[in-house]
Design a protein around this motif. Structure first.
Motif, PDB file in Angstrom:
ATOM      1  N   ASP A 139       0.061   3.603  -3.101  1.00 40.55           N
ATOM      2  CA  ASP A 139      -0.777   4.764  -2.790  1.00 40.55           C
ATOM      3  C   ASP A 139      -0.013   5.959  -2.210  1.00 40.55           C
ATOM      4  OD1 ASP A 139      -2.577   2.749  -3.366  1.00 40.55           O
ATOM      5  OD2 ASP A 139      -4.065   3.467  -1.947  1.00 40.55           O
ATOM      6  N   ILE A 140       1.055   5.697  -1.458  1.00 42.41           N
ATOM      7  CA  ILE A 140       1.734   6.784  -0.746  1.00 42.41           C
ATOM      8  C   ILE A 140       2.964   7.276  -1.487  1.00 42.41           C
ATOM      9  CG2 ILE A 140       2.811   7.456   1.437  1.00 42.41           C
ATOM     10  CD1 ILE A 140      -0.215   6.900   1.547  1.00 42.41           C
ATOM     11  N   LYS A 141       3.715   6.388  -2.117  1.00 48.41           N
ATOM     12  CA  LYS A 141       4.950   6.794  -2.789  1.00 48.41           C
ATOM     13  C   LYS A 141       4.749   7.919  -3.797  1.00 48.41           C
ATOM     14  CE  LYS A 141       8.973   4.905  -5.217  1.00 48.41           C
ATOM     15  NZ  LYS A 141       9.597   3.658  -5.760  1.00 48.41           N
ATOM     16  N   LEU A 189      10.288   6.843   3.267  1.00 50.55           N
ATOM     17  CA  LEU A 189       9.340   5.811   2.855  1.00 50.55           C
ATOM     18  C   LEU A 189      10.058   4.500   2.555  1.00 50.55           C
ATOM     19  CD1 LEU A 189       6.436   5.021   2.073  1.00 50.55           C
ATOM     20  CD2 LEU A 189       6.930   5.829  -0.231  1.00 50.55           C
ATOM     21  N   TRP A 239       0.834  -1.210   0.000  1.00 55.05           N
ATOM     22  CA  TRP A 239       0.000   0.000   0.000  1.00 55.05           C
ATOM     23  C   TRP A 239       0.868   1.259   0.000  1.00 55.05           C
ATOM     24  CZ3 TRP A 239      -0.339   3.378   4.345  1.00 55.05           C
ATOM     25  CH2 TRP A 239      -1.218   4.443   4.175  1.00 55.05           C
ATOM     26  N   LEU A 240       1.950   1.240   0.773  1.00 53.48           N
ATOM     27  CA  LEU A 240       2.849   2.392   0.787  1.00 53.48           C
ATOM     28  C   LEU A 240       3.424   2.648  -0.603  1.00 53.48           C
ATOM     29  CD1 LEU A 240       4.802   1.777   4.124  1.00 53.48           C
ATOM     30  CD2 LEU A 240       3.160   3.599   3.668  1.00 53.48           C
TER      31      LEU A 240
END
Length: 444
Positions: free
Chosen positions: A359-361, A372, A355-356
């Motif tokens: 969606d976050i990267k 991260l 998910w990181l």
């Protein structure tokens, strides 16, 4: 942690003392196990702030930032490509301890350097700077003088303080205590002279950074530290700074005006600094627990101890009898198998990591991307630990080794330690370049 606004305000006060305008574009640089580095623009000047993340982290250090600045300026005056220090922080600035220097051109990226450098030219650059460091005038410098016996005693104390329960580290400490070299006339030693702390542009050296560990001692220590496996990065097969052989490095050092290379001293310092860095990694966990730096990076660095344990075993295994070197490894502990029902803890951690990435990267940049990547690395460590259940500690065995009741001639000990090192590093840092080579050598 000081906020960005406070950091900008404090920096502006320091820069005003030398007639420079307030900083613009303040950006935290990646890396730096002990100190923070911030790059910024001040008028036409491109600068870097080097500071301690907390004042507590400076407590007990043998040299403060004021002393570090004196060493950097002395080395620069001696011809070393050291940075130009512009201004030192003062307590009234309110942003901790440190100093501002003019940025040096190039990049410290080891892998980029190793990919583009001409090894013959680059090793001569490195040797030239090493000799210049070791020829720096030391009269009046506040750098501490290293007594090797006392320093080793301090490492023993720290090993016991950190649990004293890792047999491979106990083996290294026992060897170091039995092979202490006689004292030498002390020279200025950089203390952290390695890829990652050197600046390069198009494969040529442009600067020598990170002088916090400078001291007076045996110059072989600098050569050995930079040749440690961990600092060869993508070229573990080239022991001389990831570029060449130790013999070529020694010849380049002597050709640049350095003293005669002593292989026995070099071996001692290679093992000493590998052991030292293993303890340094463990210490990072203590900094995190004490609240001095609660970053994820701090705890992930603490798990790099396994890299040094593997390297120490590779350095010391030649002391074992041939029969022990040829003994097969104990069977590997079977990893936990994924279930068919509810997701395991390891699977949940994998889901968070994915998910990181997805969606976050895309939402982060600059230092955030580095943080991260560190966070995803941390999740991977825990997931593999759950699945593989590696064991790196054995207090009773470590005590036996320290007491001289077990050594590499003890039947089965080397094989046991090899399996321990492989299992722990496979969980903690499976991409460590030396791991594949060790596995191929041992796990046959």
């Amino acid at each position: 942690m000081t906020g960005l606004d406070e950091l900008t305000q404090g920096l502006a006060a320091a820069l005003a003392r030398i007639g420079l305008p307030a900083p613009e574009g303040l950006e935290r640089l990646s890396g730096g196990a002990n100190m923070e580095s911030w790059r910024f623009q001040a008028g036409d000047a491109v600068c870097v702030l080097r500071r301690a993340p907390s004042l507590e982290m400076m407590a007990g250090r043998p040299m403060d930032h004021a002393g570090e600045v004196q060493v950097v300026r002395a080395a620069r005056a001696a011809g070393v490509m050291a940075p130009e220090v512009l201004v030192e922080l003062e307590p009234a600035d309110g942003i901790g301890s440190g100093y501002v220097m003019r940025a040096i051109s190039g990049s410290p990226d080891p892998n980029a350097f190793l990919a583009e450098a001409d090894p013959a030219l680059a090793i001569r650059d490195i040797a030239r700077e090493l000799v210049a460091v070791h020829r720096t005038e030391t009269a009046g410098l506040p750098a501490p003088v290293m007594d090797t016996a006392e320093a080793l005693g301090e490492l023993r104390r720290r090993f016991l303080e950190y649990g004293g329960d890792r047999p491979i580290l106990a083996l290294a400490l026992k060897w170091l205590e039995a092979n202490l070299p006689p004292p030498v006339t002390p020279r200025l030693v950089h203390g952290d002279f390695r890829l990652g702390n050197l600046m390069f542009d198009h494969g040529r050296l442009t600067g020598v950074l990170d002088w916090e560990l400078a001291h007076l001692g045996d110059w072989h220590e600098d050569l050995a530290f930079g040749c440690m496996t961990v600092w060869r990065f993508s070229r573990p097969d080239r022991p001389g700074y990831g570029l060449t052989t130790i013999e070529d490095l020694a010849r380049a050092y002597e050709a640049a005006g350095g003293d005669t290379f002593d292989p026995a001293r070099f071996r001692f310092w290679t093992i000493y600094r590998t052991f030292w860095w293993a303890l340094g990694c463990l210490q990072m966990g203590g900094f995190w627990r004490a609240g001095h730096d609660r970053s994820v990076e701090r705890v992930v660095v603490a798990r790099r101890t396994a890299e040094q344990e593997l390297d120490l075993l590779l350095l010391l295994e030649d002391l074992a009898p041939e029969a022990e070197r040829n003994r097969p490894l104990p069977p590997v502990t079977e990893p936990l198998q994924p279930g068919t029902g509810e997701p395991s803890g390891a699977e949940i951690l994998t889901a968070i990591s994915e998910w990181l990435t997805s969606d976050i990267k895309p939402l982060v940049s600059g230092r955030g991307k580095f943080d991260l990547a560190v966070a995803r690395n941390a999740l991977g460590i825990v997931a593999r630990e759950i699945e593989q259940r590696p064991v790196a500690t054995d207090a009773a065995l470590a005590a036996q080794i320290m007491a001289g009741e077990a050594d590499l001639a003890t039947p089965g000990l080397l094989a046991q330690l090899r399996r321990m090192a492989l299992n722990k590093l496979s969980a903690d840092m499976p991409k460590y370049p030396a791991l594949a080579a060790a596995r191929a050598k041992w796990d046959t």
